[in-house]
Motif scaffolding. Structure first.
Motif, PDB file in Angstrom:
ATOM      1  N   SER A   2     -13.333 -11.758   2.177  1.00 51.23           N
ATOM      2  CA  SER A   2     -12.072 -11.404   1.539  1.00 51.23           C
ATOM      3  C   SER A   2     -11.911  -9.881   1.479  1.00 51.23           C
ATOM      4  N   LYS A   3     -10.735  -9.414   1.858  1.00 50.70           N
ATOM      5  CA  LYS A   3     -10.503  -7.959   1.810  1.00 50.70           C
ATOM      6  C   LYS A   3     -10.302  -7.505   0.363  1.00 50.70           C
ATOM      7  N   LEU A   4     -10.573  -6.240   0.131  1.00 45.23           N
ATOM      8  CA  LEU A   4     -10.400  -5.681  -1.210  1.00 45.23           C
ATOM      9  C   LEU A   4      -9.102  -4.884  -1.252  1.00 45.23           C
ATOM     10  N   VAL A   5      -8.340  -5.087  -2.303  1.00 40.97           N
ATOM     11  CA  VAL A   5      -7.130  -4.294  -2.468  1.00 40.97           C
ATOM     12  C   VAL A   5      -7.181  -3.696  -3.871  1.00 40.97           C
ATOM     13  N   ILE A   6      -7.200  -2.378  -3.915  1.00 42.99           N
ATOM     14  CA  ILE A   6      -7.369  -1.700  -5.204  1.00 42.99           C
ATOM     15  C   ILE A   6      -6.073  -1.013  -5.611  1.00 42.99           C
ATOM     16  N   ALA A   7      -5.652  -1.279  -6.843  1.00 38.41           N
ATOM     17  CA  ALA A   7      -4.520  -0.547  -7.431  1.00 38.41           C
ATOM     18  C   ALA A   7      -5.099   0.601  -8.239  1.00 38.41           C
ATOM     19  N   ASN A   8      -4.722   1.818  -7.894  1.00 37.48           N
ATOM     20  CA  ASN A   8      -5.170   2.980  -8.667  1.00 37.48           C
ATOM     21  C   ASN A   8      -3.983   3.497  -9.463  1.00 37.48           C
ATOM     22  N   PHE A   9      -3.979   3.186 -10.757  1.00 35.06           N
ATOM     23  CA  PHE A   9      -2.839   3.580 -11.595  1.00 35.06           C
ATOM     24  C   PHE A   9      -2.808   5.080 -11.875  1.00 35.06           C
ATOM     25  N   LYS A  10      -3.926   5.761 -11.635  1.00 34.67           N
ATOM     26  CA  LYS A  10      -4.035   7.188 -12.010  1.00 34.67           C
ATOM     27  C   LYS A  10      -3.673   7.328 -13.498  1.00 34.67           C
ATOM     28  N   MET A  11      -3.005   8.403 -13.912  1.00 35.17           N
ATOM     29  CA  MET A  11      -2.673   8.547 -15.344  1.00 35.17           C
ATOM     30  C   MET A  11      -1.241   8.071 -15.578  1.00 35.17           C
ATOM     31  N   LYS A  33      -6.915 -12.202  -1.464  1.00 33.02           N
ATOM     32  CA  LYS A  33      -7.704 -10.972  -1.446  1.00 33.02           C
ATOM     33  C   LYS A  33      -8.379 -10.758  -2.802  1.00 33.02           C
ATOM     34  N   THR A  34      -9.399  -9.939  -2.791  1.00 29.91           N
ATOM     35  CA  THR A  34     -10.008  -9.531  -4.061  1.00 29.91           C
ATOM     36  C   THR A  34      -9.183  -8.371  -4.611  1.00 29.91           C
ATOM     37  N   ILE A  35      -8.559  -8.600  -5.753  1.00 30.71           N
ATOM     38  CA  ILE A  35      -7.683  -7.578  -6.320  1.00 30.71           C
ATOM     39  C   ILE A  35      -8.419  -6.829  -7.432  1.00 30.71           C
ATOM     40  N   ILE A  36      -8.420  -5.526  -7.295  1.00 29.23           N
ATOM     41  CA  ILE A  36      -9.129  -4.680  -8.256  1.00 29.23           C
ATOM     42  C   ILE A  36      -8.114  -3.710  -8.855  1.00 29.23           C
ATOM     43  N   VAL A  37      -8.150  -3.574 -10.184  1.00 20.67           N
ATOM     44  CA  VAL A  37      -7.178  -2.690 -10.820  1.00 20.67           C
ATOM     45  C   VAL A  37      -7.921  -1.560 -11.529  1.00 20.67           C
ATOM     46  N   PRO A 220       4.522  -3.753  -9.343  1.00 19.80           N
ATOM     47  CA  PRO A 220       3.655  -4.925  -9.184  1.00 19.80           C
ATOM     48  C   PRO A 220       4.050  -5.826  -8.023  1.00 19.80           C
ATOM     49  N   LYS A 221       5.351  -5.942  -7.768  1.00 12.56           N
ATOM     50  CA  LYS A 221       5.780  -6.827  -6.665  1.00 12.56           C
ATOM     51  C   LYS A 221       5.429  -6.191  -5.332  1.00 12.56           C
ATOM     52  N   GLU A 222       5.632  -4.893  -5.253  1.00 10.87           N
ATOM     53  CA  GLU A 222       5.271  -4.148  -4.033  1.00 10.87           C
ATOM     54  C   GLU A 222       3.747  -4.261  -3.804  1.00 10.87           C
ATOM     55  N   PHE A 223       2.999  -4.109  -4.863  1.00 11.93           N
ATOM     56  CA  PHE A 223       1.541  -4.180  -4.727  1.00 11.93           C
ATOM     57  C   PHE A 223       1.112  -5.586  -4.305  1.00 11.93           C
ATOM     58  N   ALA A 224       1.758  -6.593  -4.865  1.00 12.05           N
ATOM     59  CA  ALA A 224       1.435  -7.980  -4.490  1.00 12.05           C
ATOM     60  C   ALA A 224       1.738  -8.200  -3.008  1.00 12.05           C
ATOM     61  N   LYS A 225       2.820  -7.608  -2.535  1.00 10.17           N
ATOM     62  CA  LYS A 225       3.166  -7.741  -1.098  1.00 10.17           C
ATOM     63  C   LYS A 225       2.094  -7.073  -0.253  1.00 10.17           C
ATOM     64  N   ILE A 226       1.669  -5.881  -0.660  1.00  7.57           N
ATOM     65  CA  ILE A 226       0.627  -5.166   0.077  1.00  7.57           C
ATOM     66  C   ILE A 226      -0.624  -6.043   0.160  1.00  7.57           C
ATOM     67  N   ALA A 227      -0.957  -6.686  -0.959  1.00  4.68           N
ATOM     68  CA  ALA A 227      -2.159  -7.534  -0.989  1.00  4.68           C
ATOM     69  C   ALA A 227      -2.018  -8.709  -0.029  1.00  4.68           C
ATOM     70  N   GLN A 228      -0.805  -9.219   0.091  1.00  3.05           N
ATOM     71  CA  GLN A 228      -0.607 -10.324   1.063  1.00  3.05           C
ATOM     72  C   GLN A 228      -0.735  -9.833   2.506  1.00  3.05           C
ATOM     73  N   LEU A 229      -0.240  -8.606   2.739  1.00  3.54           N
ATOM     74  CA  LEU A 229      -0.183  -8.094   4.109  1.00  3.54           C
ATOM     75  C   LEU A 229      -1.510  -7.526   4.599  1.00  3.54           C
ATOM     76  N   CYS A 230      -2.390  -7.226   3.670  1.00  6.29           N
ATOM     77  CA  CYS A 230      -3.640  -6.534   4.015  1.00  6.29           C
ATOM     78  C   CYS A 230      -4.563  -7.449   4.845  1.00  6.29           C
TER      79      CYS A 230
END
Ligand code: PGA
Length: 230
Positions: A2-11, A33-37, A220-230
């Protein structure tokens, strides 16, 4: 794998924003995918959602003591972090982190069994001088070539938050250089202006193990799409 998809919220974000983010993320079609926040650390303990793995955005290079403002690896673990970014270019730049500090952070995380995600990447002048691979190898000097279980995020500094991304061939060249530095198989991610328009291409045309997403992960929707496309 499973690929890893990381959301980096920064500050960025707030308690309410993060709660809504998770709800909106789940409204999109699930990915496998493995989703990491990587949330701002203060919010880690409140974020209870078994669909996500949690990451710190940084950690102290010390285990405890008189280090006002810092957070130890043990504290991150207490708050639910299973992963932690280290060496992010913004931390190298604004917190004056050196390779030596970053190595100490790597070791602190290892002691708590938190998976390190080591970020490396070249500034524009290095890319323009065609010295990217030398630069990456220098940044990797802190790790032994026999190191196991490594995740490296290749993030060209000039691509972070700019809307620019390297040519596919240049990403693959960097990934090959990083993999070739280690004797064991390692995971390599790409980060830098990833969005739902470029995620599929970068994933399909390189052999990366996943993506590290900053700005676009706040939607979040954009990130979910990225996770699907990765
Ligand atoms: P970006 O950030 O996706 O906004 O370019 C990536 C990162 O800094 O991890």
């Amino acid at each position: 794998m499973s690929k890893l998809v990381i959301a980096n919220f920064k500050m960025n974000g707030s308690k309410e924003f993060i709660e809504n983010w998770a709800k909106d993320f789940h409204e999109e079609k699930e990915s496998n995918k493995t989703i990491i926040v990587a949330l701002p650390s203060l919010y880690l303990s409140n974020f209870k959602d078994s669909n996500f793995n949690l990451a710190g955005q940084n950690v102290s290079n010390q285990s405890s003591g008189a280090f006002t403002s810092q957070l130890s690896a043990q504290m991150l673990k207490d708050c639910g972090a299973e992963y932690c970014l280290i060496g992010h270019s913004e931390a190298r730049q604004y917190l004056m982190e050196t390779n030596e500090n970053i190595k100490q952070k790597f070791d602190q995380l290892a002691q708590e069994s938190i998976q390190q995600v080591l970020c490396i990447g070249e500034p524009l002048e290095i890319k323009e001088a065609s010295k990217t691979t030398d630069y990456l190898l220098e940044q990797l000097e802190l790790l032994s070539s026999d190191q196991e279980n490594i995740i490296i995020a290749y993030e060209p500094i000039w691509a972070i938050g700019t809307g620019l991304t390297p040519e596919i061939e240049d990403i693959q060249l960097a990934v090959d250089c990083i993999r070739g530095r280690f004797n064991k198989s390692i995971k390599v991610l790409y980060g830098g202006s990833v969005n739902s328009s470029n995620a599929a291409n970068i994933s399909a045309k390189t052999d990366i193990d996943g993506l590290l997403v900053g700005g676009a992960s706040l939607n979040p929707k954009e990130f979910a799409k990225i996770a699907q496309l990765c």
